[in-house]
Design a protein around this motif. Sequence first.
Motif, short mmCIF file in Angstrom:
data_model
loop_
_atom_site.label_atom_id
_atom_site.label_comp_id
_atom_site.label_asym_id
_atom_site.label_seq_id
_atom_site.Cartn_x
_atom_site.Cartn_y
_atom_site.Cartn_z
N ARG A 64 38.98 42.79 31.60
CA ARG A 64 39.89 41.68 31.32
C ARG A 64 40.91 41.46 32.43
NH1 ARG A 64 42.61 44.04 26.12
NH2 ARG A 64 40.54 44.85 26.06
N LEU A 65 41.21 42.52 33.18
CA LEU A 65 42.20 42.41 34.26
C LEU A 65 41.70 41.53 35.40
CD1 LEU A 65 43.39 46.12 34.40
CD2 LEU A 65 44.52 44.19 33.28
N THR A 66 40.40 41.37 35.53
CA THR A 66 39.84 40.52 36.58
C THR A 66 39.67 39.07 36.13
OG1 THR A 66 37.58 41.08 35.93
CG2 THR A 66 38.61 42.44 37.64
N ASN A 67 39.86 38.80 34.85
CA ASN A 67 39.72 37.45 34.31
C ASN A 67 41.09 36.76 34.36
OD1 ASN A 67 38.96 35.13 33.06
ND2 ASN A 67 38.31 36.09 31.16
N HIS A 68 41.44 36.24 35.53
CA HIS A 68 42.77 35.64 35.72
C HIS A 68 42.92 34.29 35.04
CE1 HIS A 68 43.79 38.81 38.46
NE2 HIS A 68 42.69 38.58 39.16
N SER A 69 41.82 33.66 34.66
CA SER A 69 41.93 32.34 34.03
C SER A 69 42.47 32.43 32.60
CB SER A 69 40.57 31.64 34.03
OG SER A 69 39.63 32.39 33.29
N THR A 70 42.20 33.52 31.89
CA THR A 70 42.68 33.62 30.51
C THR A 70 43.65 34.76 30.28
OG1 THR A 70 40.76 34.95 29.89
CG2 THR A 70 40.60 32.57 29.56
N HIS A 71 43.47 35.89 30.96
CA HIS A 71 44.31 37.07 30.71
C HIS A 71 45.63 36.97 31.47
CE1 HIS A 71 45.37 41.16 29.74
NE2 HIS A 71 45.67 41.35 31.02
N ARG A 72 46.70 37.35 30.79
CA ARG A 72 48.03 37.41 31.40
C ARG A 72 48.55 38.83 31.28
NH1 ARG A 72 46.58 33.50 33.63
NH2 ARG A 72 46.89 31.41 32.90
N ALA A 73 49.27 39.28 32.27
CA ALA A 73 49.81 40.65 32.28
C ALA A 73 51.06 40.73 31.42
CB ALA A 73 50.09 41.08 33.71
#
Length: 138
Positions: A64-73
Amino acid sequence: MLKTARKHNVSFAPIKLSARLKAQMPAWSHLGAPPKTYHRTKNECLHSTHKAESVKDLRKMTMRLTNHSTHRAKANCVCNECVDNRQLGCKNPDKCARTAKRILDNLNPMFNLNTSPRKDGLTLTHRRLEKNTQMRTR
Protein backbone atom coordinates in the motif's frame (compact mmCIF):
# COMPACT_ATOMS: atom_id res chain seq x y z
CA MET A 1 11.95 -26.53 14.30
CA LEU A 2 14.66 -24.32 15.81
CA LYS A 3 14.84 -26.48 18.95
CA THR A 4 15.28 -29.60 16.86
CA ALA A 5 18.02 -27.90 14.82
CA ARG A 6 19.88 -26.94 18.00
CA LYS A 7 19.45 -30.43 19.44
CA HIS A 8 21.06 -32.04 16.38
CA ASN A 9 23.63 -29.24 15.92
CA VAL A 10 22.27 -28.32 12.48
CA SER A 11 22.15 -24.87 10.92
CA PHE A 12 20.36 -23.40 7.93
CA ALA A 13 22.92 -21.82 5.60
CA PRO A 14 21.52 -21.72 2.05
CA ILE A 15 23.65 -20.63 -0.87
CA LYS A 16 20.79 -19.41 -3.03
CA LEU A 17 17.10 -18.98 -2.19
CA SER A 18 14.23 -18.60 -4.64
CA ALA A 19 11.82 -15.70 -4.24
CA ARG A 20 9.09 -18.20 -3.33
CA LEU A 21 11.15 -19.66 -0.49
CA LYS A 22 12.14 -16.19 0.74
CA ALA A 23 8.44 -15.26 0.94
CA GLN A 24 7.64 -18.41 2.93
CA MET A 25 10.22 -17.67 5.63
CA PRO A 26 8.74 -16.75 9.03
CA ALA A 27 8.29 -13.05 9.70
CA TRP A 28 9.29 -13.35 13.36
CA SER A 29 12.66 -14.66 14.56
CA HIS A 30 13.86 -14.56 10.96
CA LEU A 31 17.32 -16.00 10.32
CA GLY A 32 18.29 -13.01 8.17
CA ALA A 33 17.22 -10.35 10.67
CA PRO A 34 20.02 -8.48 12.42
CA PRO A 35 19.81 -7.83 16.17
CA LYS A 36 17.29 -5.21 17.30
CA THR A 37 15.15 -5.64 14.17
CA TYR A 38 12.07 -6.48 16.19
CA HIS A 39 10.46 -4.23 18.78
CA ARG A 40 7.81 -5.89 20.93
CA THR A 41 5.38 -2.95 21.27
CA LYS A 42 5.73 -1.76 17.66
CA ASN A 43 5.29 -5.25 16.23
CA GLU A 44 2.42 -6.34 18.48
CA CYS A 45 -0.27 -5.02 16.12
CA LEU A 46 1.36 -6.70 13.11
CA HIS A 47 1.49 -9.99 14.96
CA SER A 48 -1.90 -10.00 16.69
CA THR A 49 -4.23 -7.79 14.62
CA HIS A 50 -2.85 -8.26 11.11
CA LYS A 51 -1.87 -11.91 11.72
CA ALA A 52 1.41 -11.46 9.79
CA GLU A 53 3.21 -14.79 10.06
CA SER A 54 5.46 -14.90 6.98
CA VAL A 55 7.59 -12.51 4.98
CA LYS A 56 4.89 -12.69 2.31
CA ASP A 57 2.36 -11.25 4.78
CA LEU A 58 4.69 -8.37 5.63
CA ARG A 59 5.29 -7.72 1.94
CA LYS A 60 1.54 -7.60 1.32
CA MET A 61 1.22 -4.98 4.07
CA THR A 62 3.90 -2.77 2.52
CA MET A 63 2.40 -2.79 -0.98
CA ARG A 64 0.00 0.00 0.00
CA LEU A 65 2.94 2.35 0.57
CA THR A 66 3.70 2.30 -3.16
CA ASN A 67 0.10 3.14 -4.13
CA HIS A 68 0.39 6.93 -3.98
CA SER A 69 -2.90 7.52 -5.81
CA THR A 70 -5.06 6.26 -2.93
CA HIS A 71 -2.89 5.72 0.17
CA ARG A 72 -1.97 8.64 2.42
CA ALA A 73 0.65 8.55 5.17
CA LYS A 74 -1.88 9.29 7.92
CA ALA A 75 -3.54 7.32 10.68
CA ASN A 76 -6.94 8.05 9.12
CA CYS A 77 -6.08 7.09 5.52
CA VAL A 78 -9.16 6.18 3.47
CA CYS A 79 -7.61 3.67 1.05
CA ASN A 80 -9.33 0.26 0.96
CA GLU A 81 -6.52 -1.62 2.69
CA CYS A 82 -6.32 0.85 5.59
CA VAL A 83 -10.10 0.91 6.05
CA ASP A 84 -10.13 -2.91 6.15
CA ASN A 85 -7.29 -2.93 8.70
CA ARG A 86 -9.07 -0.43 10.94
CA GLN A 87 -12.15 -2.67 10.87
CA LEU A 88 -9.93 -5.50 12.12
CA GLY A 89 -8.89 -3.31 15.06
CA CYS A 90 -5.71 -1.59 13.91
CA LYS A 91 -5.45 2.01 15.13
CA ASN A 92 -2.82 3.17 12.63
CA PRO A 93 -2.50 0.95 9.53
CA ASP A 94 0.04 3.28 7.90
CA LYS A 95 2.36 2.95 10.91
CA CYS A 96 2.03 -0.85 10.78
CA ALA A 97 2.82 -0.85 7.04
CA ARG A 98 5.91 1.30 7.65
CA THR A 99 7.00 -1.00 10.50
CA ALA A 100 6.62 -4.02 8.19
CA LYS A 101 8.70 -2.22 5.54
CA ARG A 102 11.42 -1.45 8.09
CA ILE A 103 11.58 -5.14 9.09
CA LEU A 104 11.83 -6.25 5.46
CA ASP A 105 14.44 -3.61 4.62
CA ASN A 106 16.61 -4.77 7.54
CA LEU A 107 16.77 -8.38 6.37
CA ASN A 108 20.10 -9.73 5.22
CA PRO A 109 20.41 -9.38 1.39
CA MET A 110 20.40 -13.17 1.03
CA PHE A 111 16.88 -13.28 2.53
CA ASN A 112 15.57 -9.96 1.20
CA LEU A 113 12.81 -10.22 -1.41
CA ASN A 114 14.08 -7.10 -3.20
CA THR A 115 17.47 -8.59 -4.02
CA SER A 116 18.21 -11.24 -6.59
CA PRO A 117 20.75 -13.98 -5.91
CA ARG A 118 24.32 -13.48 -7.04
CA LYS A 119 25.44 -15.21 -10.21
CA ASP A 120 27.49 -18.16 -9.04
CA GLY A 121 27.91 -20.13 -12.24
CA LEU A 122 26.14 -23.14 -10.73
CA THR A 123 22.71 -22.58 -12.26
CA LEU A 124 21.90 -24.81 -15.21
CA THR A 125 21.55 -23.21 -18.63
CA HIS A 126 18.30 -23.44 -20.58
CA ARG A 127 19.76 -26.16 -22.81
CA ARG A 128 20.95 -28.26 -19.83
CA LEU A 129 17.52 -27.99 -18.21
CA GLU A 130 15.89 -29.27 -21.42
CA LYS A 131 18.33 -32.19 -21.61
CA ASN A 132 17.64 -33.10 -17.98
CA THR A 133 13.90 -33.05 -18.65
CA GLN A 134 14.34 -35.27 -21.72
CA MET A 135 16.45 -37.76 -19.79
CA ARG A 136 13.90 -37.98 -16.97
CA THR A 137 11.07 -38.79 -19.39
CA ARG A 138 12.95 -41.76 -20.89
